[in-house]
Design a protein around this motif. Structure first.
Motif, PDB file in Angstrom:
ATOM      1  N   GLY A 194     -63.811  57.775  85.559  1.00  9.37           N
ATOM      2  CA  GLY A 194     -63.234  57.621  86.897  1.00  9.37           C
ATOM      3  C   GLY A 194     -61.751  57.947  86.911  1.00  9.37           C
ATOM      4  O   GLY A 194     -61.270  58.661  86.042  1.00  9.37           O
ATOM      5  N   GLY A 195     -61.029  57.414  87.911  1.00 14.82           N
ATOM      6  CA  GLY A 195     -59.614  57.760  88.066  1.00 14.82           C
ATOM      7  C   GLY A 195     -59.478  58.903  89.058  1.00 14.82           C
ATOM      8  O   GLY A 195     -60.462  59.539  89.449  1.00 14.82           O
ATOM      9  N   ASN A 196     -58.249  59.168  89.462  1.00 15.79           N
ATOM     10  CA  ASN A 196     -57.991  60.203  90.467  1.00 15.79           C
ATOM     11  C   ASN A 196     -58.068  61.589  89.832  1.00 15.79           C
ATOM     12  O   ASN A 196     -57.228  61.950  89.000  1.00 15.79           O
ATOM     13  CB  ASN A 196     -56.606  59.958  91.084  1.00 15.79           C
ATOM     14  N   ALA A 197     -59.048  62.367  90.244  1.00 16.54           N
ATOM     15  CA  ALA A 197     -59.301  63.653  89.591  1.00 16.54           C
ATOM     16  C   ALA A 197     -58.177  64.664  89.843  1.00 16.54           C
ATOM     17  O   ALA A 197     -57.860  65.466  88.963  1.00 16.54           O
ATOM     18  CB  ALA A 197     -60.638  64.227  90.047  1.00 16.54           C
ATOM     19  N   LEU A 198     -57.571  64.621  91.042  1.00 14.11           N
ATOM     20  CA  LEU A 198     -56.479  65.568  91.312  1.00 14.11           C
ATOM     21  C   LEU A 198     -55.303  65.295  90.372  1.00 14.11           C
ATOM     22  O   LEU A 198     -54.739  66.216  89.766  1.00 14.11           O
ATOM     23  CB  LEU A 198     -56.035  65.483  92.775  1.00 14.11           C
ATOM     24  N   VAL A 199     -54.951  64.028  90.229  1.00 12.98           N
ATOM     25  CA  VAL A 199     -53.845  63.648  89.328  1.00 12.98           C
ATOM     26  C   VAL A 199     -54.162  64.067  87.895  1.00 12.98           C
ATOM     27  O   VAL A 199     -53.322  64.649  87.193  1.00 12.98           O
ATOM     28  CB  VAL A 199     -53.567  62.121  89.417  1.00 12.98           C
ATOM     29  N   VAL A 200     -55.389  63.797  87.448  1.00 13.05           N
ATOM     30  CA  VAL A 200     -55.777  64.133  86.068  1.00 13.05           C
ATOM     31  C   VAL A 200     -55.697  65.646  85.848  1.00 13.05           C
ATOM     32  O   VAL A 200     -55.135  66.111  84.851  1.00 13.05           O
ATOM     33  CB  VAL A 200     -57.204  63.605  85.760  1.00 13.05           C
ATOM     34  N   ASN A 201     -56.232  66.423  86.788  1.00 14.07           N
ATOM     35  CA  ASN A 201     -56.215  67.884  86.644  1.00 14.07           C
ATOM     36  C   ASN A 201     -54.797  68.432  86.608  1.00 14.07           C
ATOM     37  O   ASN A 201     -54.450  69.242  85.736  1.00 14.07           O
ATOM     38  CB  ASN A 201     -56.980  68.541  87.806  1.00 14.07           C
ATOM     39  N   LEU A 202     -53.951  67.994  87.546  1.00 13.64           N
ATOM     40  CA  LEU A 202     -52.588  68.539  87.615  1.00 13.64           C
ATOM     41  C   LEU A 202     -51.767  68.113  86.394  1.00 13.64           C
ATOM     42  O   LEU A 202     -51.014  68.916  85.826  1.00 13.64           O
ATOM     43  CB  LEU A 202     -51.894  68.082  88.906  1.00 13.64           C
ATOM     44  N   ALA A 203     -51.936  66.859  85.968  1.00 13.79           N
ATOM     45  CA  ALA A 203     -51.148  66.385  84.820  1.00 13.79           C
ATOM     46  C   ALA A 203     -51.593  67.071  83.534  1.00 13.79           C
ATOM     47  O   ALA A 203     -50.758  67.438  82.692  1.00 13.79           O
ATOM     48  CB  ALA A 203     -51.271  64.868  84.683  1.00 13.79           C
ATOM     49  N   ALA A 204     -52.902  67.274  83.367  1.00 11.76           N
ATOM     50  CA  ALA A 204     -53.383  67.971  82.164  1.00 11.76           C
ATOM     51  C   ALA A 204     -52.789  69.379  82.120  1.00 11.76           C
ATOM     52  O   ALA A 204     -52.347  69.853  81.073  1.00 11.76           O
ATOM     53  CB  ALA A 204     -54.904  68.016  82.145  1.00 11.76           C
ATOM     54  N   LEU A 205     -52.756  70.039  83.270  1.00 10.37           N
ATOM     55  CA  LEU A 205     -52.229  71.405  83.318  1.00 10.37           C
ATOM     56  C   LEU A 205     -50.720  71.457  83.072  1.00 10.37           C
ATOM     57  O   LEU A 205     -50.227  72.385  82.425  1.00 10.37           O
ATOM     58  CB  LEU A 205     -52.553  72.041  84.673  1.00 10.37           C
ATOM     59  N   LEU A 206     -49.983  70.471  83.578  1.00 11.78           N
ATOM     60  CA  LEU A 206     -48.518  70.544  83.539  1.00 11.78           C
ATOM     61  C   LEU A 206     -47.893  69.793  82.356  1.00 11.78           C
ATOM     62  O   LEU A 206     -46.676  69.837  82.172  1.00 11.78           O
ATOM     63  CB  LEU A 206     -47.938  69.983  84.849  1.00 11.78           C
ATOM     64  N   HIS A 207     -48.701  69.113  81.525  1.00 13.29           N
ATOM     65  CA  HIS A 207     -48.120  68.137  80.589  1.00 13.29           C
ATOM     66  C   HIS A 207     -47.193  68.750  79.540  1.00 13.29           C
ATOM     67  O   HIS A 207     -46.321  68.079  79.018  1.00 13.29           O
ATOM     68  CB  HIS A 207     -49.212  67.293  79.922  1.00 13.29           C
ATOM     69  N   ASP A 208     -47.376  70.040  79.213  1.00  5.47           N
ATOM     70  CA  ASP A 208     -46.507  70.667  78.196  1.00  5.47           C
ATOM     71  C   ASP A 208     -45.676  71.803  78.783  1.00  5.47           C
ATOM     72  O   ASP A 208     -45.235  72.683  78.048  1.00  5.47           O
ATOM     73  CB  ASP A 208     -47.366  71.250  77.055  1.00  5.47           C
ATOM     74  N   ILE A 209     -45.441  71.775  80.080  1.00  7.63           N
ATOM     75  CA  ILE A 209     -44.843  72.944  80.741  1.00  7.63           C
ATOM     76  C   ILE A 209     -43.480  73.306  80.149  1.00  7.63           C
ATOM     77  O   ILE A 209     -43.087  74.463  80.112  1.00  7.63           O
ATOM     78  CB  ILE A 209     -44.762  72.745  82.277  1.00  7.63           C
ATOM     79  N   ALA A 210     -42.765  72.295  79.686  1.00 10.88           N
ATOM     80  CA  ALA A 210     -41.493  72.597  79.023  1.00 10.88           C
ATOM     81  C   ALA A 210     -41.225  71.510  77.996  1.00 10.88           C
ATOM     82  O   ALA A 210     -40.411  70.619  78.199  1.00 10.88           O
ATOM     83  CB  ALA A 210     -40.367  72.667  80.040  1.00 10.88           C
ATOM     84  N   ASP A 211     -41.938  71.593  76.887  1.00 14.82           N
ATOM     85  CA  ASP A 211     -41.803  70.581  75.839  1.00 14.82           C
ATOM     86  C   ASP A 211     -40.353  70.527  75.350  1.00 14.82           C
ATOM     87  O   ASP A 211     -39.751  71.559  75.045  1.00 14.82           O
ATOM     88  CB  ASP A 211     -42.738  70.934  74.680  1.00 14.82           C
ATOM     89  N   ALA A 212     -39.829  69.316  75.271  1.00 12.32           N
ATOM     90  CA  ALA A 212     -38.421  69.127  74.883  1.00 12.32           C
ATOM     91  C   ALA A 212     -38.097  69.781  73.540  1.00 12.32           C
ATOM     92  O   ALA A 212     -36.968  70.212  73.300  1.00 12.32           O
ATOM     93  CB  ALA A 212     -38.089  67.635  74.829  1.00 12.32           C
ATOM     94  N   LYS A 213     -39.103  69.866  72.653  1.00 13.65           N
ATOM     95  CA  LYS A 213     -38.886  70.491  71.340  1.00 13.65           C
ATOM     96  C   LYS A 213     -38.323  71.900  71.451  1.00 13.65           C
ATOM     97  O   LYS A 213     -37.597  72.355  70.592  1.00 13.65           O
ATOM     98  CB  LYS A 213     -40.226  70.650  70.606  1.00 13.65           C
ATOM     99  N   PHE A 214     -38.738  72.598  72.500  1.00 10.49           N
ATOM    100  CA  PHE A 214     -38.321  73.988  72.645  1.00 10.49           C
ATOM    101  C   PHE A 214     -37.081  74.130  73.519  1.00 10.49           C
ATOM    102  O   PHE A 214     -36.665  75.221  73.852  1.00 10.49           O
ATOM    103  CB  PHE A 214     -39.487  74.826  73.195  1.00 10.49           C
ATOM    104  N   TYR A 215     -36.510  73.011  73.945  1.00  9.44           N
ATOM    105  CA  TYR A 215     -35.307  73.052  74.777  1.00  9.44           C
ATOM    106  C   TYR A 215     -34.221  72.167  74.179  1.00  9.44           C
ATOM    107  O   TYR A 215     -33.648  71.316  74.878  1.00  9.44           O
ATOM    108  CB  TYR A 215     -35.627  72.620  76.220  1.00  9.44           C
TER     109      TYR A 215
END
Ligand code: ADP
Ligand code: NI
Length: 228
Positions: free
Chosen positions: A56-77
């Motif tokens: 369960g849980g909010n599917a829109l939130v899960v989908n968007l967060a899974a997609l965006l979670h590494d968009i700019a990992d601090a390691k590379f910045y």
């Protein structure tokens, strides 16, 4: 995916918002290092969808967060933790998702990382648990092994040195600065992930992947000593 399990995403349908985000992330991660490329995101996205379907849980939130979670990992910045937040926030504003959805997604991105476990501000929402389980599962099993050696190569680390034993790190900084061989990473992180799974479905998958890594390490050391 059940439509009524999703909240609305402003003018766009949820499917459009998710597809648009997938295209944005795929483009942004072109040429990224192997452990953090689009395929990592796609695997985490699929796994998170499977866990969400079970838990369960909010599917829109899960989908968007899974997609965006590494968009700019601090390691590379240069360790800048704010870049990812800003990029994701700007993108979600463009999508005009509801304020609650945007806040929930940004909360996940801020708290998902293994490195932040020492300083986590709590607030473990179901959606954070789901996406974090999916992200951690991708660091385990056959894929996890491939990612560890890919990352070690990227950092020019030896894969094993019998004279450098694994360490337990007690701070985010010490963990991030470690230059130990890649095999040590199994004892410092990968074999510990199973115990930290939040969801029942995640725990089940983690057991199989954990057993696979243990078998791999047995074979590795047997070969190292010429026993097999
Ligand atoms: P997180 O974002 O959860 O903090 P990382 O970005 O550090 O995780 O890890 C991403 C991938 O790189 C994972 O598969 C992880 O196992 C691998 N990795 C991270 N640090 C090391 C290391 N010191 N040696 C080998 N692999 C590593
Ligand atoms: Ni990730």
């Amino acid at each position: 995916m059940e439509n009524d399990a999703l909240q609305t995403a402003g003018q766009l349908s949820n499917e459009e918002a998710i597809a648009g985000t997938a295209a944005y992330v795929k483009d942004a991660l072109l040429g990224a290092e192997g452990g953090h490329d689009w395929w990592h995101i796609e695997r985490v996205w699929k796994t998170a969808q499977h866990i969400q379907a079970q838990e369960g849980g909010n599917a829109l939130v899960v989908n968007l967060a899974a997609l965006l979670h590494d968009i700019a990992d601090a390691k590379f910045y240069d360790g800048d933790e704010t870049v990812g937040q800003k990029k994701a926030s700007d993108w979600l504003s463009k999508l005009s998702v509801e304020k609650g959805v945007k806040e929930a997604v940004l909360h996940i991105i801020a708290n998902i990382s293994y490195r932040h476990r020492y300083s986590s501000t709590g607030g473990y929402t179901l959606e954070l648990k789901i996406v974090q389980d999916a992200d951690r599962l991708d660091a385990m099993g056959a894929i996890g092994i491939a990612r560890a050696f890919s990352y070690g190569g990227f950092k020019q680390r030896p894969f094993y040195d019998p004279q450098i034993p694994p360490e337990q790190y007690h701070s985010t900084v010490a963990y991030a600065q470690s230059a130990a061989p890649t095999i040590n990473h199994f004892y410092e992180k990968l074999l510990l992930l199973k115990e930290g799974m939040h969801t029942e479905y995640g725990r089940q998958l983690a057991q199989g992947r954990h057993a696979y890594m243990e078998a791999y390490l047995q074979q590795f050391f047997a070969e190292w000593e010429g026993r097999l």
